[in-house]
Design a protein around this motif. Sequence first.
Motif, PDB file in Angstrom:
ATOM      1  N   ALA A  89       0.828  -1.209   0.000  1.00  0.00           N
ATOM      2  CA  ALA A  89       0.000   0.000   0.000  1.00  0.00           C
ATOM      3  C   ALA A  89       0.861   1.256   0.000  1.00  0.00           C
ATOM      4  CB  ALA A  89      -0.920  -0.001   1.219  1.00  0.00           C
ATOM      5  N   HIS A  90       2.040   1.167   0.594  1.00  0.00           N
ATOM      6  CA  HIS A  90       2.926   2.335   0.656  1.00  0.00           C
ATOM      7  C   HIS A  90       3.789   2.482  -0.596  1.00  0.00           C
ATOM      8  CE1 HIS A  90       1.969   3.571   4.708  1.00  0.00           C
ATOM      9  NE2 HIS A  90       2.159   2.345   5.166  1.00  0.00           N
ATOM     10  N   VAL A  91       4.188   1.349  -1.216  1.00  0.00           N
ATOM     11  CA  VAL A  91       5.129   1.451  -2.342  1.00  0.00           C
ATOM     12  C   VAL A  91       4.438   1.507  -3.697  1.00  0.00           C
ATOM     13  CG1 VAL A  91       6.906   0.251  -1.026  1.00  0.00           C
ATOM     14  CG2 VAL A  91       5.472  -1.061  -2.577  1.00  0.00           C
ATOM     15  N   GLU A  92       3.160   1.139  -3.764  1.00  0.00           N
ATOM     16  CA  GLU A  92       2.438   1.172  -5.030  1.00  0.00           C
ATOM     17  C   GLU A  92       1.492   2.370  -5.031  1.00  0.00           C
ATOM     18  OE1 GLU A  92       0.625  -2.629  -5.568  1.00  0.00           O
ATOM     19  OE2 GLU A  92       2.524  -3.713  -5.403  1.00  0.00           O
ATOM     20  N   ASP A  93       1.495   3.087  -6.105  1.00  0.00           N
ATOM     21  CA  ASP A  93       0.745   4.349  -6.184  1.00  0.00           C
ATOM     22  C   ASP A  93      -0.739   4.172  -5.906  1.00  0.00           C
ATOM     23  OD1 ASP A  93       3.055   5.669  -6.776  1.00  0.00           O
ATOM     24  OD2 ASP A  93       2.772   5.578  -8.947  1.00  0.00           O
ATOM     25  N   ASN A  94      -1.276   3.024  -6.307  1.00  0.00           N
ATOM     26  CA  ASN A  94      -2.717   2.830  -6.154  1.00  0.00           C
ATOM     27  C   ASN A  94      -3.071   2.113  -4.856  1.00  0.00           C
ATOM     28  OD1 ASN A  94      -1.600   0.417  -6.848  1.00  0.00           O
ATOM     29  ND2 ASN A  94      -3.212  -0.214  -8.265  1.00  0.00           N
ATOM     30  N   GLY A  95      -2.069   1.960  -3.952  1.00  0.00           N
ATOM     31  CA  GLY A  95      -2.337   1.254  -2.695  1.00  0.00           C
ATOM     32  C   GLY A  95      -3.155   2.102  -1.736  1.00  0.00           C
ATOM     33  N   GLU A  96      -4.046   1.467  -0.992  1.00  0.00           N
ATOM     34  CA  GLU A  96      -4.855   2.157   0.015  1.00  0.00           C
ATOM     35  C   GLU A  96      -4.125   2.059   1.357  1.00  0.00           C
ATOM     36  OE1 GLU A  96      -9.187   1.894   2.255  1.00  0.00           O
ATOM     37  OE2 GLU A  96      -8.764   0.606   0.533  1.00  0.00           O
ATOM     38  N   GLN A  97      -3.459   3.147   1.755  1.00  0.00           N
ATOM     39  CA  GLN A  97      -2.627   3.133   2.948  1.00  0.00           C
ATOM     40  C   GLN A  97      -3.483   3.154   4.208  1.00  0.00           C
ATOM     41  OE1 GLN A  97       0.317   6.223   2.735  1.00  0.00           O
ATOM     42  NE2 GLN A  97       0.890   5.721   0.637  1.00  0.00           N
ATOM     43  N   LYS A  98      -3.110   2.291   5.168  1.00  0.00           N
ATOM     44  CA  LYS A  98      -3.799   2.242   6.453  1.00  0.00           C
ATOM     45  C   LYS A  98      -2.775   2.367   7.562  1.00  0.00           C
ATOM     46  CE  LYS A  98      -6.800  -1.013   7.194  1.00  0.00           C
ATOM     47  NZ  LYS A  98      -7.424  -2.342   7.231  1.00  0.00           N
ATOM     48  N   ARG A  99      -3.179   2.957   8.652  1.00  0.00           N
ATOM     49  CA  ARG A  99      -2.285   3.121   9.800  1.00  0.00           C
ATOM     50  C   ARG A  99      -2.107   1.823  10.563  1.00  0.00           C
ATOM     51  NH1 ARG A  99       1.948   4.481  12.632  1.00  0.00           N
ATOM     52  NH2 ARG A  99       1.547   4.693  14.848  1.00  0.00           N
ATOM     53  N   SER A 100      -3.175   1.020  10.688  1.00  0.00           N
ATOM     54  CA  SER A 100      -3.059  -0.204  11.482  1.00  0.00           C
ATOM     55  C   SER A 100      -3.903  -1.333  10.896  1.00  0.00           C
ATOM     56  CB  SER A 100      -3.477   0.059  12.935  1.00  0.00           C
ATOM     57  OG  SER A 100      -4.843   0.406  13.007  1.00  0.00           O
ATOM     58  N   TYR A 101      -3.492  -2.548  11.212  1.00  0.00           N
ATOM     59  CA  TYR A 101      -4.167  -3.769  10.773  1.00  0.00           C
ATOM     60  C   TYR A 101      -4.368  -4.642  12.008  1.00  0.00           C
ATOM     61  CZ  TYR A 101      -2.680  -2.341   6.070  1.00  0.00           C
ATOM     62  OH  TYR A 101      -2.480  -1.642   4.902  1.00  0.00           O
ATOM     63  N   GLU A 102      -5.596  -5.111  12.205  1.00  0.00           N
ATOM     64  CA  GLU A 102      -5.902  -5.913  13.391  1.00  0.00           C
ATOM     65  C   GLU A 102      -5.603  -7.395  13.131  1.00  0.00           C
ATOM     66  OE1 GLU A 102      -6.751  -4.474  16.251  1.00  0.00           O
ATOM     67  OE2 GLU A 102      -6.595  -2.554  15.188  1.00  0.00           O
ATOM     68  N   ILE A 103      -4.927  -8.042  14.099  1.00  0.00           N
ATOM     69  CA  ILE A 103      -4.594  -9.463  14.020  1.00  0.00           C
ATOM     70  C   ILE A 103      -5.333 -10.188  15.138  1.00  0.00           C
ATOM     71  CG2 ILE A 103      -2.751 -11.174  13.994  1.00  0.00           C
ATOM     72  CD1 ILE A 103      -2.584  -9.150  11.704  1.00  0.00           C
ATOM     73  N   ASP A 104      -6.182 -11.128  14.790  1.00  0.00           N
ATOM     74  CA  ASP A 104      -6.994 -11.847  15.772  1.00  0.00           C
ATOM     75  C   ASP A 104      -6.206 -12.980  16.438  1.00  0.00           C
ATOM     76  OD1 ASP A 104      -9.237 -10.298  15.191  1.00  0.00           O
ATOM     77  OD2 ASP A 104      -9.837 -11.622  13.551  1.00  0.00           O
ATOM     78  N   THR A 105      -6.668 -13.367  17.617  1.00  0.00           N
ATOM     79  CA  THR A 105      -6.159 -14.567  18.296  1.00  0.00           C
ATOM     80  C   THR A 105      -7.352 -15.374  18.784  1.00  0.00           C
ATOM     81  OG1 THR A 105      -6.052 -13.462  20.465  1.00  0.00           O
ATOM     82  CG2 THR A 105      -4.059 -13.392  19.091  1.00  0.00           C
ATOM     83  N   HIS A 106      -7.194 -16.681  18.875  1.00  0.00           N
ATOM     84  CA  HIS A 106      -8.267 -17.507  19.431  1.00  0.00           C
ATOM     85  C   HIS A 106      -7.702 -18.830  19.962  1.00  0.00           C
ATOM     86  CE1 HIS A 106      -8.006 -19.115  15.296  1.00  0.00           C
ATOM     87  NE2 HIS A 106      -8.379 -20.253  15.847  1.00  0.00           N
ATOM     88  N   LEU A 107      -8.434 -19.440  20.886  1.00  0.00           N
ATOM     89  CA  LEU A 107      -7.994 -20.662  21.548  1.00  0.00           C
ATOM     90  C   LEU A 107      -8.189 -21.879  20.654  1.00  0.00           C
ATOM     91  CD1 LEU A 107      -6.995 -21.908  24.285  1.00  0.00           C
ATOM     92  CD2 LEU A 107      -9.428 -22.295  24.804  1.00  0.00           C
ATOM     93  N   VAL A 108      -7.181 -22.753  20.620  1.00  0.00           N
ATOM     94  CA  VAL A 108      -7.265 -24.046  19.948  1.00  0.00           C
ATOM     95  C   VAL A 108      -7.116 -25.122  21.021  1.00  0.00           C
ATOM     96  CG1 VAL A 108      -6.232 -25.592  18.242  1.00  0.00           C
ATOM     97  CG2 VAL A 108      -6.282 -23.121  17.818  1.00  0.00           C
ATOM     98  N   VAL A 109      -8.195 -25.853  21.300  1.00  0.00           N
ATOM     99  CA  VAL A 109      -8.185 -26.843  22.385  1.00  0.00           C
ATOM    100  C   VAL A 109      -7.701 -28.194  21.863  1.00  0.00           C
ATOM    101  CG1 VAL A 109      -9.567 -28.045  24.116  1.00  0.00           C
ATOM    102  CG2 VAL A 109     -10.067 -25.646  23.564  1.00  0.00           C
ATOM    103  N   ARG A 110      -6.658 -28.719  22.513  1.00  0.00           N
ATOM    104  CA  ARG A 110      -6.169 -30.066  22.190  1.00  0.00           C
ATOM    105  C   ARG A 110      -6.191 -30.901  23.471  1.00  0.00           C
ATOM    106  NH1 ARG A 110      -2.355 -26.991  18.748  1.00  0.00           N
ATOM    107  NH2 ARG A 110      -3.252 -27.015  16.631  1.00  0.00           N
ATOM    108  N   GLU A 111      -5.110 -31.595  23.791  1.00  0.00           N
ATOM    109  CA  GLU A 111      -5.184 -32.576  24.883  1.00  0.00           C
ATOM    110  C   GLU A 111      -4.348 -32.236  26.103  1.00  0.00           C
ATOM    111  OE1 GLU A 111      -4.483 -36.520  23.273  1.00  0.00           O
ATOM    112  OE2 GLU A 111      -5.346 -35.891  21.362  1.00  0.00           O
ATOM    113  N   SER A 112      -3.757 -31.038  26.156  1.00  0.00           N
ATOM    114  CA  SER A 112      -2.889 -30.710  27.296  1.00  0.00           C
ATOM    115  C   SER A 112      -3.637 -30.009  28.424  1.00  0.00           C
ATOM    116  CB  SER A 112      -1.718 -29.836  26.839  1.00  0.00           C
ATOM    117  OG  SER A 112      -2.165 -28.568  26.400  1.00  0.00           O
TER     118      SER A 112
END
Length: 378
Positions: free
Chosen positions: A323-346
């Motif tokens: 988004a920053h290096v390409e002229d037609n990129g839509e620049q954003k200040r922040s990007y949200e990264i999700d987290t979630h629980l994966v239940v196994r056997e421990s």
Amino acid sequence: MVKQAEKKADPMGLAVPAKMDIRAVAELANVSIATVSRTFNRSSTVSPKLAKRVWAAIDKLDYCPNSQARALVSGRSRLLGLIVSDITNPFFPELIRGFEDIAVEHGYEILIGSTNDESRRMSLCIRRMLERRAEGIAVLTFGAEKPLLEQLSGRKVPLVFVDVGQQGPGISLLRVDYLHGVRQGVQHLAVLGHRKIAFISGPRDLHSAQSRQTAFIRALEECGIKSTPLWMVEADHTMEGGSRAMHRLLQLSHPPTAVMCSNDMTAIGVLHQVYRAGLRVPEDLSVIGFDDIRIAQVTIPPLTTIQMSCLELARAAVTALRAHVEDNGEQKRSYEIDTHLVVRESTGYPKGAMRDLRKRERSIKQTLAATRSRTSTA
């Protein structure tokens, strides 16, 4: 006029130029050298029909263009830099693979630097990327980037950081929602009946380690569970550090029944130490990691963990840089990264919980029987 290149026969019997260069590509595709050059650089001025013909010629000749020469002509290197903190942690090779796959998909190559949390090495990584004219750099060191900020300040190269970074044009942040996944992990343990829950953090000078511990304490409070300072142990995000931290917890007169770790490598060290102590997971201790590296699926037992997707991080980092290096990129200040629980056997019930549950069940049955007896007598 371009001199005709000498021809040779390919396995299919078709004429193929003997000298594999940009002139040969132009001749085979029946276009000008300038068109081939613009196609290499993915210029929008080349029609899709011509571009398809040029790429077919490139594939046929198995031609590898000189990237440095292309950069000189186009003014673009089409290189993206990626800096990580510890290449020996399986989380980072998985992150690098995703970053490269997505970058290559969009016509970029990547430069990789691993800092090993050393300030001098960080400086060398940055210097090498600037010398190679990287168009943008993703600094995915999760809080170890402070020594880089001064060196990068004033540079006009686009940057991506995780969680924290300088304010300004050309800079984007990947903000990880640590609380959501950690809250799910604590709630999972609370529902199982755990109230003695420890936390093994990463180095507390790392922003990401601080954020994960803060999320843990808040999640405990939401579940009405008191945090205990003795059960908050600092480690270093390695298996060895996790093993040492677990050894300290096992020496306590009142050890925890469950442990949440700041990353999966720490959790694997915990599993190892519990085994060496002659205990079992989850029968004697429940364990939760953080990251969901691939190894987490094959530990014994398979590790319950909080997933922070490497692919999602990589995709957001490449998207932000493009988004920053390409002229037609839509620049954003922040990007949200999700987290979630994966239940196994421990993870499982606390030791003795089923026995206590059976006692409670018997007590309830006895009370109900006595109530029925009094009612029938009356």
